[in-house]
Design an enzyme around this catalytic site. Structure first.
Site, PDB file in Angstrom:
ATOM      1  N   ASP A  85     -26.656  -8.436  50.160  1.00  0.00           N
ATOM      2  CA  ASP A  85     -25.561  -7.679  50.784  1.00  0.00           C
ATOM      3  C   ASP A  85     -26.040  -6.294  51.217  1.00  0.00           C
ATOM      4  O   ASP A  85     -26.993  -5.755  50.651  1.00  0.00           O
ATOM      5  CB  ASP A  85     -24.403  -7.559  49.770  1.00  0.00           C
ATOM      6  N   ASN A 123     -17.320 -15.767  55.834  1.00  0.00           N
ATOM      7  CA  ASN A 123     -18.015 -14.969  56.851  1.00  0.00           C
ATOM      8  C   ASN A 123     -17.675 -15.374  58.288  1.00  0.00           C
ATOM      9  O   ASN A 123     -18.014 -14.658  59.231  1.00  0.00           O
ATOM     10  CB  ASN A 123     -19.540 -15.005  56.640  1.00  0.00           C
TER      11      ASN A 123
HETATM   12  C1  IPE Z   1     -21.253 -11.988  50.368  1.00  0.00           C
HETATM   13  O1  IPE Z   1     -21.293 -10.825  51.108  1.00  0.00           O
HETATM   14  C2  IPE Z   1     -21.694 -13.148  51.215  1.00  0.00           C
HETATM   15  C3  IPE Z   1     -23.110 -13.209  51.515  1.00  0.00           C
HETATM   16  C4  IPE Z   1     -24.032 -12.407  51.043  1.00  0.00           C
HETATM   17  C5  IPE Z   1     -23.496 -14.283  52.381  1.00  0.00           C
HETATM   18  P1  IPE Z   1     -20.011 -10.289  51.903  1.00  0.00           P
HETATM   19  O2  IPE Z   1     -20.414  -8.990  52.522  1.00  0.00           O
HETATM   20  O3  IPE Z   1     -19.499 -11.334  52.812  1.00  0.00           O
HETATM   21  O4  IPE Z   1     -18.972 -10.089  50.721  1.00  0.00           O
HETATM   22  P2  IPE Z   1     -17.718  -9.138  50.581  1.00  0.00           P
HETATM   23  O5  IPE Z   1     -16.846  -9.364  51.782  1.00  0.00           O
HETATM   24  O6  IPE Z   1     -18.237  -7.742  50.535  1.00  0.00           O
HETATM   25  O7  IPE Z   1     -17.083  -9.532  49.288  1.00  0.00           O
HETATM   26  C1  IPE Z   2     -25.003  -9.250  54.056  1.00  0.00           C
HETATM   27  O1  IPE Z   2     -24.811  -8.019  54.661  1.00  0.00           O
HETATM   28  C2  IPE Z   2     -25.278 -10.358  55.040  1.00  0.00           C
HETATM   29  C3  IPE Z   2     -24.213 -11.372  55.142  1.00  0.00           C
HETATM   30  C4  IPE Z   2     -23.095 -11.375  54.469  1.00  0.00           C
HETATM   31  C5  IPE Z   2     -24.440 -12.454  56.060  1.00  0.00           C
HETATM   32  P1  IPE Z   2     -23.431  -7.590  55.271  1.00  0.00           P
HETATM   33  O2  IPE Z   2     -23.383  -7.991  56.712  1.00  0.00           O
HETATM   34  O3  IPE Z   2     -22.295  -8.082  54.451  1.00  0.00           O
HETATM   35  O4  IPE Z   2     -23.543  -6.015  55.183  1.00  0.00           O
HETATM   36  P2  IPE Z   2     -22.433  -4.967  54.720  1.00  0.00           P
HETATM   37  O5  IPE Z   2     -21.905  -5.432  53.417  1.00  0.00           O
HETATM   38  O6  IPE Z   2     -21.386  -4.973  55.788  1.00  0.00           O
HETATM   39  O7  IPE Z   2     -23.171  -3.677  54.633  1.00  0.00           O
HETATM   40 MG    MG Z   3     -21.302  -7.316  52.854  1.00  0.00          MG
END
Ligand code: IPE
Ligand code: IPE
Ligand code: MG
Length: 262
Positions: free
Chosen positions: A37, A85
């Protein structure tokens, strides 16, 4: 693999080597699961579009996969795309899928060289045919490898997985009395795999975001503020060392204390 295999690969005299030498190799977590993340925030800090964070995150995936295999983990599971997602902008989703496809193409040789078996877990039937083809090809080409199992969680949701397992259990003809925890686990996407011992989440968020809900029942959780695109071998080793300092009780009591308690 082994400490030697890891030392052969990391810079001599650096922080990684010092960390690697502290690891107790006979007490490694068998399965490490990672919620990758913070890609969007990494890009935001650099005034770049979010997808640049995903692009940079691929280098972290490469580093962590090879470190894990050399260290000797049995299973590594990376959370790449959740069922939630799909709420993101279409352009971000298509870039993520394109990056995944490219990763598999470019890294297949690394997987083969390190004897890694690749598997995808999640509701894969909802993925685009070209992505599916790439995933299946990587699964097929690595299927006879005997080293680390590398699961990628794609269109994955913990609750979805439990519902899918319940459906399979019902369809299998098992009677209600025949179903127990072990049998149920055999219907999950991770059937036959050890549960994660260590769950890592990057970017400081203290939540599990619907990841491996059944399997993390007794996982040790380690959260680091490091954003995923900055996460490297060094951070993984830090997580493993933190894990090795934990006292895992599984609902019981620690043996030395138990010995003194009547
Ligand atoms: C969790 O990250 C999902 C993945 C790493 C694929 P998200 O960024 O989607 O999670 P939330 O929305 O912060 O809980
Ligand atoms: C994790 O990074 C990747 C996926 C969930 C696919 P994020 O895209 O959630 O990045 P933040 O949490 O918005 O910084
Ligand atoms: Mg995230």
């Amino acid at each position: 693999m082994s400490l030697d295999q890891l030392l052969e690969w990391i810079p001599t005299g650096g922080a990684e080597e010092a960390l690697a030498r502290q690891i107790e190799m006979d007490r490694l977590p068998r399965h490490v699961a990672i919620i990758m993340d913070g890609n969007g925030r990494w890009a935001g800090q650099r005034h770049l579009p979010r997808v640049e964070g995903h692009r940079a995150g691929i280098d972290s995936v490469r580093d962590v996969v090879e470190t894990s295999a050399r260290l000797g983990l049995d299973v590594l599971t990376l959370y790449a795309f959740s069922v939630e997602n799909w709420k993101r902008p279409a352009t971000e989703i298509s870039t993520l899928m394109m990056l995944l496809k490219r990763y598999l193409r470019l890294e297949l040789s690394t997987l083969l060289r390190n004897n890694i078996r690749f598997r995808v877990i999640g509701r894969t039937d909802a993925l685009a045919p070209d992505i599916m083809e790439e995933l299946l090809a990587a699964e097929r080409k690595t299927s006879t490898n005997t080293g680390m199992l590398f699961n990628i969680a794609l269109n994955y949701g913990g609750r979805t997985e439990i519902v899918d397992a319940a459906r399979r259990a019902m369809a299998s003809g098992l009677g209600p009395q025949d179903l127990d925890e072990d049998r149920f686990a055999g219907f999950l996407y991770t059937a036959g795999q050890p549960d994660p011992d260590l769950l890592i989440r990057t970017s400081g968020e203290m939540r599990v975001s619907n990841f491996l809900l059944w399997q993390i029942a007794y996982a040790e959780i380690w959260v680091t503020d490091t954003l995923w695109p900055d996460f490297r071998c060094r951070h993984l080793l830090e997580g493993v060392l933190a894990y090795q300092k934990r006292d895992r009780r599984f609902g019981g009591i620690t043996p030395p204390v138990a010995a003194g308690v009547k």
